[in-house]
Structures are given as structure tokens and as C-alpha cells.
Design a protein around this motif. Structure first.
Motif, mmCIF file in Angstrom:
data_model
loop_
_atom_site.group_PDB
_atom_site.id
_atom_site.type_symbol
_atom_site.label_atom_id
_atom_site.label_comp_id
_atom_site.label_asym_id
_atom_site.label_seq_id
_atom_site.Cartn_x
_atom_site.Cartn_y
_atom_site.Cartn_z
ATOM 1 N N ALA A 56 -16.241 0.642 -7.150
ATOM 2 C CA ALA A 56 -17.234 1.126 -8.125
ATOM 3 C C ALA A 56 -18.469 0.237 -8.115
ATOM 4 O O ALA A 56 -18.374 -0.985 -8.033
ATOM 5 C CB ALA A 56 -16.631 1.165 -9.521
ATOM 6 N N GLY A 57 -19.618 0.858 -8.174
ATOM 7 C CA GLY A 57 -20.871 0.119 -8.231
ATOM 8 C C GLY A 57 -21.260 -0.552 -6.931
ATOM 9 O O GLY A 57 -22.158 -1.386 -6.902
ATOM 10 N N GLY A 58 -20.571 -0.232 -5.847
ATOM 11 C CA GLY A 58 -20.911 -0.823 -4.556
ATOM 12 C C GLY A 58 -20.407 -2.238 -4.365
ATOM 13 O O GLY A 58 -20.783 -2.916 -3.423
ATOM 14 N N ASN A 59 -19.540 -2.706 -5.256
ATOM 15 C CA ASN A 59 -18.972 -4.053 -5.142
ATOM 16 C C ASN A 59 -17.537 -3.952 -4.638
ATOM 17 O O ASN A 59 -16.587 -4.057 -5.408
ATOM 18 C CB ASN A 59 -19.013 -4.781 -6.488
ATOM 19 N N ASP A 60 -17.381 -3.741 -3.336
ATOM 20 C CA ASP A 60 -16.057 -3.577 -2.749
ATOM 21 C C ASP A 60 -15.260 -4.867 -2.858
ATOM 22 O O ASP A 60 -15.787 -5.953 -2.578
ATOM 23 C CB ASP A 60 -16.177 -3.208 -1.270
ATOM 24 N N SER A 61 -13.971 -4.735 -3.251
ATOM 25 C CA SER A 61 -13.153 -5.929 -3.398
ATOM 26 C C SER A 61 -11.677 -5.624 -3.193
ATOM 27 O O SER A 61 -11.095 -4.812 -3.916
ATOM 28 C CB SER A 61 -13.355 -6.539 -4.791
ATOM 29 N N TYR A 62 -11.076 -6.290 -2.206
ATOM 30 C CA TYR A 62 -9.636 -6.189 -2.011
ATOM 31 C C TYR A 62 -8.905 -6.848 -3.168
ATOM 32 O O TYR A 62 -7.823 -6.416 -3.542
ATOM 33 C CB TYR A 62 -9.214 -6.850 -0.688
ATOM 34 N N TRP B 58 0.814 -1.208 0.000
ATOM 35 C CA TRP B 58 0.000 0.000 0.000
ATOM 36 C C TRP B 58 0.856 1.270 0.000
ATOM 37 O O TRP B 58 0.712 2.125 -0.862
ATOM 38 C CB TRP B 58 -0.950 -0.019 1.189
ATOM 39 N N LEU B 59 1.732 1.409 0.959
ATOM 40 C CA LEU B 59 2.515 2.633 1.095
ATOM 41 C C LEU B 59 3.627 2.752 0.052
ATOM 42 O O LEU B 59 4.194 3.829 -0.125
ATOM 43 C CB LEU B 59 3.103 2.746 2.500
ATOM 44 N N ALA B 60 3.913 1.670 -0.650
ATOM 45 C CA ALA B 60 4.938 1.710 -1.694
ATOM 46 C C ALA B 60 4.413 2.370 -2.963
ATOM 47 O O ALA B 60 5.175 2.581 -3.908
ATOM 48 C CB ALA B 60 5.425 0.295 -2.003
ATOM 49 N N ASN B 61 3.139 2.703 -2.995
ATOM 50 C CA ASN B 61 2.522 3.313 -4.173
ATOM 51 C C ASN B 61 2.074 4.739 -3.858
ATOM 52 O O ASN B 61 1.823 5.084 -2.708
ATOM 53 C CB ASN B 61 1.336 2.469 -4.642
ATOM 54 N N SER B 62 1.939 5.532 -4.897
ATOM 55 C CA SER B 62 1.576 6.940 -4.727
ATOM 56 C C SER B 62 0.133 7.078 -4.239
ATOM 57 O O SER B 62 -0.702 6.200 -4.454
ATOM 58 C CB SER B 62 1.730 7.685 -6.052
ATOM 59 N N THR B 63 -0.137 8.207 -3.607
ATOM 60 C CA THR B 63 -1.492 8.510 -3.162
ATOM 61 C C THR B 63 -2.440 8.537 -4.348
ATOM 62 O O THR B 63 -3.564 8.046 -4.260
ATOM 63 C CB THR B 63 -1.522 9.865 -2.426
ATOM 64 N N GLU B 64 -1.980 9.085 -5.473
ATOM 65 C CA GLU B 64 -2.812 9.149 -6.673
ATOM 66 C C GLU B 64 -3.218 7.753 -7.135
ATOM 67 O O GLU B 64 -4.392 7.499 -7.428
ATOM 68 C CB GLU B 64 -2.052 9.859 -7.796
ATOM 69 N N LEU B 65 -2.272 6.825 -7.173
ATOM 70 C CA LEU B 65 -2.586 5.456 -7.591
ATOM 71 C C LEU B 65 -3.499 4.781 -6.580
ATOM 72 O O LEU B 65 -4.468 4.109 -6.958
ATOM 73 C CB LEU B 65 -1.315 4.633 -7.775
ATOM 74 N N ARG B 66 -3.234 4.961 -5.292
ATOM 75 C CA ARG B 66 -4.084 4.352 -4.268
ATOM 76 C C ARG B 66 -5.518 4.839 -4.399
ATOM 77 O O ARG B 66 -6.463 4.044 -4.334
ATOM 78 C CB ARG B 66 -3.533 4.649 -2.874
ATOM 79 N N ASN B 67 -5.694 6.148 -4.600
ATOM 80 C CA ASN B 67 -7.039 6.705 -4.756
ATOM 81 C C ASN B 67 -7.727 6.177 -6.012
ATOM 82 O O ASN B 67 -8.909 5.836 -5.978
ATOM 83 C CB ASN B 67 -6.991 8.230 -4.787
ATOM 84 N N ARG B 68 -6.989 6.103 -7.114
ATOM 85 C CA ARG B 68 -7.578 5.605 -8.371
ATOM 86 C C ARG B 68 -7.996 4.143 -8.223
ATOM 87 O O ARG B 68 -9.115 3.769 -8.591
ATOM 88 C CB ARG B 68 -6.590 5.751 -9.521
ATOM 89 N N CYS B 69 -7.118 3.347 -7.670
ATOM 90 C CA CYS B 69 -7.424 1.922 -7.516
ATOM 91 C C CYS B 69 -8.555 1.690 -6.518
ATOM 92 O O CYS B 69 -9.401 0.820 -6.725
ATOM 93 C CB CYS B 69 -6.171 1.155 -7.107
ATOM 94 N N GLU B 70 -8.584 2.474 -5.456
ATOM 95 C CA GLU B 70 -9.686 2.342 -4.499
ATOM 96 C C GLU B 70 -11.017 2.671 -5.175
ATOM 97 O O GLU B 70 -12.018 1.992 -4.956
ATOM 98 C CB GLU B 70 -9.472 3.243 -3.286
ATOM 99 N N GLY B 71 -11.021 3.702 -6.006
ATOM 100 C CA GLY B 71 -12.237 4.058 -6.743
ATOM 101 C C GLY B 71 -12.707 2.938 -7.649
ATOM 102 O O GLY B 71 -13.895 2.620 -7.717
ATOM 103 N N GLU B 72 -11.753 2.292 -8.328
ATOM 104 C CA GLU B 72 -12.097 1.173 -9.206
ATOM 105 C C GLU B 72 -12.581 -0.032 -8.410
ATOM 106 O O GLU B 72 -13.498 -0.734 -8.824
ATOM 107 C CB GLU B 72 -10.890 0.782 -10.062
ATOM 108 N N ALA B 73 -11.966 -0.272 -7.261
ATOM 109 C CA ALA B 73 -12.294 -1.448 -6.450
ATOM 110 C C ALA B 73 -13.611 -1.307 -5.703
ATOM 111 O O ALA B 73 -14.133 -2.294 -5.176
ATOM 112 C CB ALA B 73 -11.167 -1.739 -5.461
#
Length: 122
Positions: A85-91, A68-83
Motif C-alpha cells: 500500500a502506498g508504494g512502500n513495498d515491504s517483506y 507462503w503456501l501454508a496460508n490461503s490465497t485470500e490471506l496472501r492477497n490481503r497481506c500483499e495488498g497491505e504490504a
């Protein structure tokens, strides 16, 4: 009174970890329940069980804690948004997004595939 409140605020602010500095808390139970219900409704022969889904999600969450911390805040935010999306949360989706971004940054140094050659039969 003001000094006591200020002191408590300063102490409390040191104990708070910014949200972006930790893996988000996702509601994967709901996603796994929905996946099982969808698989059942579709009549899939190899439907994923709730326990298998949760095992995959928990394993992905554990892997995320190390990257998690090895990646940029921008990437973490983008990936969290994708993960989420649509209310289907997924690690699993969150981890895949981060792994794909890492792969794009530094693709493997394996042999490059070559296409057909005009001179192959010459």
C-alpha cells in the motif's frame, strides 16, 4: 504449424507457476532508500541504515518462502495488498500480516491475564 504452437503452449503452461503460489517480488530497495531519507530528514539519533533495512527485508523474504503456501490465497492477497500500500513495498510488513493472521487463528495457550477482581480485598 497449429500443432506445434499448441504443443509449445501446453509445455509452457506446465512450467508456469501461478503468481499466488510464490512470494511476490517486491521493490524493497526503494522502500529502504525512502526510510533512510525520512529518518535523516527527521534527524533521528538511531536512524536505520540502508544495509540494516535490506538485511531485515531479505530475512523476512526468506521466512515467507516457508509460510507462503501454508496460508490461503485470500490471506496472501490481503497481506500483499497491505504490504504494498502506498508504494512502500515491504517483506517485513507482509510477514507480519501473515503472522498476525496466524496468531488470531490460534492464540498462544499461555496463561490468561486476569483483570481487577471485585472480591480481591474480601
Amino acid at each position: 504449424m497449429k500443432i506445434a504452437l499448441l504443443s509449445m503452449a501446453m509445455i509452457g503452461s506446465q512450467l508456469v507457476t501461478p503468481v499466488s503460489d510464490r512470494v511476490p517480488q517486491l521493490n524493497v530497495e526503494a522502500t529502504c532508500k525512502a526510510t533512510v531519507a525520512t529518518d535523516k530528514a527527521m534527524g533521528l539519533d538511531l536512524a536505520q541504515s540502508f544495509d540494516d533495512c535490506m538485511r531485515d527485508e531479505n530475512a523476512a523474504q526468506q521466512q515467507l518462502t516457508t509460510v507462503w503456501l501454508a496460508n490461503s490465497t485470500e490471506l496472501r492477497n490481503r497481506c500483499e495488498g497491505e504490504a504494498t500500500a502506498g508504494g512502500n513495498d515491504s517483506y517485513v510488513d507482509l510477514l507480519i500480516c501473515m503472522q498476525m493472521a496466524d496468531w488470531v487463528k490460534s492464540p498462544s495457550s499461555g496463561p490468561r491475564l486476569k483483570g481487577a477482581s471485585k472480591n480481591r480485598n474480601n
